[in-house]
Enzyme design. Structure first.
Site, PDB file in Angstrom:
ATOM      1  N   ASP A 293      20.446   3.691  67.212  1.00  0.00           N
ATOM      2  CA  ASP A 293      20.805   2.106  65.824  1.00  0.00           C
ATOM      3  C   ASP A 293      20.331   1.043  65.986  1.00  0.00           C
ATOM      4  O   ASP A 293      18.489   0.906  65.905  1.00  0.00           O
ATOM      5  CB  ASP A 293      22.443   2.096  66.514  1.00  0.00           C
ATOM      6  CG  ASP A 293      23.824   0.925  65.905  1.00  0.00           C
ATOM      7  OD1 ASP A 293      23.396   0.459  64.840  1.00  0.00           O
ATOM      8  OD2 ASP A 293      24.802   1.943  65.562  1.00  0.00           O
ATOM      9  N   HIS A 327      18.502   1.266  62.500  1.00  0.00           N
ATOM     10  CA  HIS A 327      18.660   0.803  61.581  1.00  0.00           C
ATOM     11  C   HIS A 327      18.409  -0.266  61.002  1.00  0.00           C
ATOM     12  O   HIS A 327      18.285  -0.692  60.249  1.00  0.00           O
ATOM     13  CB  HIS A 327      20.488   0.521  61.678  1.00  0.00           C
ATOM     14  CG  HIS A 327      21.403   2.046  62.258  1.00  0.00           C
ATOM     15  ND1 HIS A 327      22.840   2.045  62.187  1.00  0.00           N
ATOM     16  CD2 HIS A 327      20.222   3.395  61.482  1.00  0.00           C
ATOM     17  CE1 HIS A 327      22.880   4.234  62.302  1.00  0.00           C
ATOM     18  NE2 HIS A 327      21.942   4.029  62.216  1.00  0.00           N
TER      19      HIS A 327
END
Length: 517
Positions: A293, A327
């Site tokens: 993430d 991300h």
């Protein structure tokens, strides 16, 4: 060549080469300690371990053409506590939680708890003030896989008169019951975790990744969690296979996260790397983060915490880090209702993250949700899909796709309206971008105050493929889009080069002041 001491501890120390390169040193080098070669390296930040407490050393660094010398001293130590004496079993199966906790709880003030090489199965551990936890090379603290074995941190504690509340467990910006992390520092001060060992959550062998957004008994734990602490250092260790967010200091003053390695699978859900939340004076230096993430995300809670505590995340330095595959490289939000202020990012390498600098907020974050004083300087981005995204229409939370959040018609400015102030980007090179170079979307009733870019080069990959640059409704997939800006008071582009874009280079809507040279 110049070198500086970042921090000395009882048995370890971390150093930084002073130059202008991003993460990696201009040339490989060797390190001598008191005339003996102890290390070869190629990064700007490096560490030494297995030192003696309260001892003076002479450090020499040489890259073959020049050298630098530095004198430093380690910190005194009151007691050396060998945790093996408490009956540890290093087979990776036996539960060592009580024995490790006994060593940590009985360590005298100023002492070091030493864990030797071996694999030690454990659940949540709680560290105490004025102590050091030293994990030897080859030591692994391996998380247990049964969630029933982890204690629960209550989201809300009430005082005896039920007049005041203390917020302890936090889940995505709200005070909710959470399992305690593998390492916890709560209401303590002057705590150091250091060494060449490993903190391994072992989450892939439990059920933590199944239905990750579902509360089962309590919300998922972190690997490393602090709450209302002071003077916390995490140094040197490898941290991997986290249950959810990996390093999560909250409401803590003076946090140093130095020369650590974070490794989570790219498919592991919500395993952010480093997420300081409502913390003050944070140094994130020399870290290598590879996660599933956001690599680094600065937060300050959702609206309940923002309105009740309004404690910003502020005075954050991020330097000489390698941020890969996540991300976002540096992300601010979306849980930022207490505000994020005074953040400086320098000499970082962002390697194939989805976005480089990513700011995400939305209506409903509240009047304390102010982001201001962000400086992003001397950064290299390689293969980042969209180097810059500032998005005030982020479609998070159950109502995130509704009209209140997503409407592009002006709404009343009230106590639920967030604010974005000044953001500066300077000396940035981004190669092999794909979706867009820059995407800036402010609110029509509360535009982004100022975006200033100096000496920025963005080069698109020849084989770029389309994708959604900003997570907001109406942002269609784009490919090789140069600069998109809407609802920004001032946009300054000074020596900004965008190569390989398609269509119009600049697409500006409701930008009040635009400067370019």
């Amino acid at each position: 060549m110049k070198i500086t001491l970042v921090r000395a501890m009882t048995r370890s120390a971390v150093f930084e080469l002073i130059n202008h390169s991003c993460y990696r040193a201009p040339a490989p080098y060797t390190v001598q300690l008191n005339g003996k070669t102890v290390l070869s390296g190629d990064t700007n930040v490096f560490s030494l371990f297995s030192l003696q407490p309260d001892t003076e050393y002479t450090l020499t660094v040489s890259d073959g053409s020049e050298s630098a010398e530095l004198h430093f001293a380690t910190v005194p130590e009151s007691f050396f506590v060998d945790a093996a004496r408490y009956g540890l079993v290093a087979d990776g199966e036996t539960d060592n939680t009580a024995k490790l906790q006994a060593a940590l709880s009985t360590c005298p003030k100023g002492g070091t708890v030493y864990v030797p090489a071996g694999v030690y199965r454990t659940q949540s551990l709680f560290l105490h003030s004025d102590t050091t936890l030293y994990l030897e090379k080859g030591c692994t603290l391996l998380g247990g896989t049964r969630r029933e074995d982890y204690p629960i941190l209550p989201g809300v504690l009430r005082d005896a008169d039920e007049q005041k509340e203390c917020y302890l467990g936090l889940w995505e910006g709200n005070p909710l019951d959470c399992f305690a992390g593998l390492i916890n520092i709560i209401n303590e001060a002057n705590v150091t975790i250091t060494g060449e060992g490993t903190l391994d959550g072992n989450a892939q062998n439990g059920d933590w990744y199944r239905n990750p957004k579902e509360r089962r008994i309590a919300w998922r734990p972190r690997m490393f969690f602090t709450s209302h602490a002071q003077n916390v250092v995490l140094h040197g260790v490898k941290v991997c296979n986290s249950y959810s967010w990996t390093i999560h200091p909250t409401y803590t003053d003076n946090v140093d996260i130095l020369d650590i390695r974070i490794r989570n699978s790219s498919t592991s859900p919500n395993t952010d790397g480093i997420d300081p939340e409502s913390c003050k004076n944070v140094n994130i230096i020399g870290d290598h983060v590879h996660v599933g993430d956001d690599c680094i995300a600065l937060k300050s809670g959702k609206v309940f915490m923002g309105m009740n505590c309004h404690v910003p995340c502020e005075n954050v330095t991020i330097r000489n880090c390698c941020l890969s595959r996540g991300h976002g490289g540096l992300v601010i939000g979306s849980e930022m209702s207490g505000g994020v202020k005074n953040v400086t990012v320098t000499q970082c390498l962002m390697d194939h993250t989805d976005r480089g600098l990513r700011v995400k907020t939305r209506r409903g974050r509240g009047k304390y949700a102010v982001i201001d004083g962000l400086v992003f300087r001397n950064v290299i981005m390689d293969g980042v899909l969209t180097p810059f995204v500032i998005n005030m229409f982020y479609f998070c939370d159950p109502d995130g796709r509704g009209d209140y959040v997503q409407s592009h018609e002006p709404q009343p400015v009230d106590e639920m309206t967030p604010t974005l102030g000044s953001l500066e980007m300077e000396d940035v090179t981004a190669t092999d971008a794909q979706y867009a170079g820059c995407w800036f979307s402010g609110l029509p009733e509360q535009p982004i105050e100022r975006v200033s870019m100096h000496n920025v080069t963005i080069d698109f990959a020849k084989d770029a493929r389309p994708g959604q640059a900003a997570m907001m409704c109406g942002a269609n997939a784009s490919c090789k889009l140069g600069v998109w800006a809407e609802n920004v008071r001032t946009v300054e582009l000074h020596n900004v080069k965008i190569e390989g874009y398609e269509g119009e280079r600049l697409q500006l809507t409701h930008v009040e002041n635009f400067e370019e040279d």
